[in-house]
Enzyme design. Structure first.
Site, mmCIF file in Angstrom:
data_model
loop_
_atom_site.group_PDB
_atom_site.id
_atom_site.type_symbol
_atom_site.label_atom_id
_atom_site.label_comp_id
_atom_site.label_asym_id
_atom_site.label_seq_id
_atom_site.Cartn_x
_atom_site.Cartn_y
_atom_site.Cartn_z
ATOM 1 N N ARG A 1 7.318 6.157 -4.521
ATOM 2 C CA ARG A 1 7.972 6.736 -3.323
ATOM 3 C C ARG A 1 7.100 6.080 -2.188
ATOM 4 N NH1 ARG A 1 3.692 10.141 -5.507
ATOM 5 N NH2 ARG A 1 1.922 9.837 -4.345
ATOM 6 N N SER A 35 0.922 -1.310 -0.104
ATOM 7 C CA SER A 35 0.062 0.039 0.044
ATOM 8 C C SER A 35 0.771 1.431 0.122
ATOM 9 C CB SER A 35 -1.024 -0.112 1.360
ATOM 10 O OG SER A 35 -1.790 -1.178 1.016
ATOM 11 N N ASP A 50 -4.083 -1.430 -1.135
ATOM 12 C CA ASP A 50 -5.292 -1.881 -0.165
ATOM 13 C C ASP A 50 -6.497 -1.273 -0.636
ATOM 14 O OD1 ASP A 50 -4.233 0.892 0.419
ATOM 15 O OD2 ASP A 50 -3.991 0.371 2.386
HETATM 16 C C1 BGC Z 1 -0.310 5.114 0.359
HETATM 17 C C2 BGC Z 1 -1.616 4.286 -0.544
HETATM 18 C C3 BGC Z 1 -2.384 3.512 0.489
HETATM 19 C C4 BGC Z 1 -2.906 4.379 1.491
HETATM 20 C C5 BGC Z 1 -3.665 3.624 2.479
HETATM 21 C C6 BGC Z 1 -0.973 5.895 1.512
HETATM 22 O O1 BGC Z 1 0.096 6.397 2.114
HETATM 23 O O2 BGC Z 1 0.315 6.189 -0.750
HETATM 24 O O3 BGC Z 1 -1.069 3.656 -1.494
HETATM 25 O O4 BGC Z 1 -3.429 2.945 -0.377
HETATM 26 O O5 BGC Z 1 -1.485 4.929 2.194
HETATM 27 O O6 BGC Z 1 -3.038 2.594 3.001
#
Ligand code: BGC
Length: 498
Positions: free
Chosen positions: A170, A155, A208
């Site tokens: 990133r 995620s 996620d």
């Molecule tokens: C990430 C996402 C993720 C979200 C929730 C963010 O910091 O960049 O990819 O879906 O957090 O977990």
């Protein structure tokens, strides 16, 4: 100025009125379009190569792992094909040192080890049977049916180039391993799995939010198909069902080998945590600015830094510290602490978490929101037990509650901007069906009233209004990173990609 007045004044700094919500939605819609056209925009709008949502009839045994916040989860999921599933899982806290490890190998080797331990514990027979195999990803010595297809919920923002391929753009949420940036995270994991000779193939890369969308669609069959899967937890993000032809940056490549274009749909991972990094419409207080400056990724994830669980406690903490430092404001400064039976002078112990950057978690906002009692006993107790306060008064606790509520309310109203943006973009309000939105994460689960505040703000959005808001069904979708990831691993298997 009384303490209560001072608290109200600070709370007012977090007001986010309807007119600002509407400005936010307009900007969100604009950034959604930009992200669909080209790479490198504020809202990344990442094509996920998933082109359908499940209908509940899917079957089989799959594995899923989830790396995305404080814990690493490993699960196996049996899909029964009737909208139900059984899930076995283990949850391992990620050591802080691995979140900022010198090399990607350190973190991914740890993940592979956990997968090995899980297989030994829960699938011992299966594991022993294929133990001798050399490599899951292609070497001879194993039978295809012995290999677990694994959905890898990762995620963080990843530039996907196929259903099980994608390079890390990133890190977010306090992770920082520069060595991993630009690398294919599926390969990083598969290499470590292979080094341990585990019978596991990384079949799908899953954000996620995409898992949440799939899980919601699987468990809620027969109803309207789900439009949006969203997370309001440690971080925040949303993935939604877009028309394939609208994903112009993908269609322009004229290469459909990595996905099935026949559905005419594509799930898009918005990465809305980075909405309006330029701060053209987002609210911005001195506390937000100081938090950003002290974060591992200043200048990015600006929406997330105002909305998600990782940051709300720190915003509150900074606002309280500013009040403590203000000689005009008597926070934690009463000579006789009001209703406190000890009737002693209020003080803050040296080493109090309240004085430490990141010392306050968003769970404290939930405590404040929940405690409506006359003397705010739970808030005072938490201040004493967790935050090194001596004899805080009921007035102190009330002031903390006022500020905490304002921080939480602003977060929920910002969340509504993102949800409204996706709903308006989908055009589904023009129909008559309910519009289904799956949500997950600690804020929706544990922060009282978060969804109600979102709803109140949705009412105020032009083009949604009360009538539209009533048609939006917001439901918790649990286990997106388990069942959702398994469903994508299944789709990946069908595509022959794995
Ligand atoms: C990430 C996402 C993720 C979200 C929730 C963010 O910091 O960049 O990819 O879906 O957090 O977990």
């Amino acid at each position: 100025m009384s303490l209560a007045e001072a608290a109200k004044r600070v709370a007012a700094e977090f007001e986010y009125p309807a007119v600002e919500v509407n400005r936010g939605v307009k900007e969100f819609l604009k950034e959604m379009e930009e992200g669909l056209e080209k790479d490198g925009t504020s809202l990344s709008q990442i094509p996920t190569y998933v082109t359908a949502v499940p209908d509940g009839t899917e079957k089989g045994l799959y594995m899923a792992v989830d790396l995305g916040g404080t814990n690493f989860r490993v699960c196996s999921i049996r899909l029964h094909g009737n909208s139900t599933f059984s899930l076995t899982q283990s949850k391992i806290p990620i050591p802080q040192s691995l979140m900022t490890a010198p090399a990607a190998h350190d973190l991914f080797a740890f993940l592979a080890q956990q997968i090995g331990l899980f297989l030994e514990e829960h699938h011992g027979e299966h594991y022993e049977g294929v133990r001798s195999c050399k490599s899951a990803s292609g070497a001879p010595g194993y039978k295809n049916e012995e290999i677990f297809n694994l959905g890898f919920t990762f995620s963080f923002p990843v530039q996907q180039s196929g259903i099980n391929r994608g390079t890390l753009i990133r890190w977010t949420k306090g992770f920082d391993i520069p060595d991993a940036i630009g690398k294919d995270v599926c390969k990083l994991l598969q290499d470590e799995i292979d080094a341990l000779h585990l019978p596991v193939r990384v079949a799908a890369l899953v954000n996620d939010t995409v898992g949440t969308l799939m899980a919601r669609s699987y468990t809620a069959p027969g109803k309207t198909t789900t439009l949006l899967g969203s997370i309001f937890g440690t971080g925040t993000n949303g993935a939604y069902v877009e028309r394939l032809d609208a994903v112009k940056k993908l269609v322009a490549k004229k290469d459909t080998s990595g996905y099935d274009p026949s559905t005419g749909l594509m799930i898009v991972n918005t990465e809305w945590g980075s909405f309006d990094n330029a701060l053209t419409v987002l609210p911005d207080t001195p506390y937000d600015r100081a938090l950003d400056a002290g974060s591992v990724n200043p200048g990015i994830q600006m929406f997330e830094k105002r909305v998600s669980g990782m940051f709300l406690g720190e915003i509150l903490r900074r606002a309280l510290v500013a009040m403590i430092a203000d000689p005009e404001v008597a926070l934690f400064a009463s000579a006789h602490s009001g209703t406190n039976e000890l009737s002693s002078t209020t003080s803050i112990y040296k080493g109090s978490k309240l004085l430490e950057t990141w010392g306050v978690g968003s769970d404290f906002l939930s405590v404040c929101q929940t405690d409506d009692s006359a003397g705010h006993g739970s808030i005072r107790q938490t201040l004493v037990n967790q935050y090194g306060l001596h004899a805080p008064s009921a007035g102190d606790a009330a002031a903390v509650k006022t500020v905490a509520a304002a921080v939480g309310r602003r977060a929920a109203r910002l969340a509504a901007v993102a949800i409204a943006g996706v709903v308006l973009k989908s055009g589904r309000l023009e129909g008559t069906d309910e519009i289904d939105v799956g949500v997950d994460g600690s804020l929706v689960e544990f922060y009282p009233g978060f969804v109600e505040e979102i709803r109140a703000a949705l009412d105020e959005v032009e083009g949604v209004g009360e009538e539209g808001e009533r048609r939006i069904r917001i439901g918790i979708a649990k286990d997106g990173s388990g069942v959702g990831a398994a469903l994508i691993a299944l789709v990946a298997g069908r595509l022959g990609e794995s």
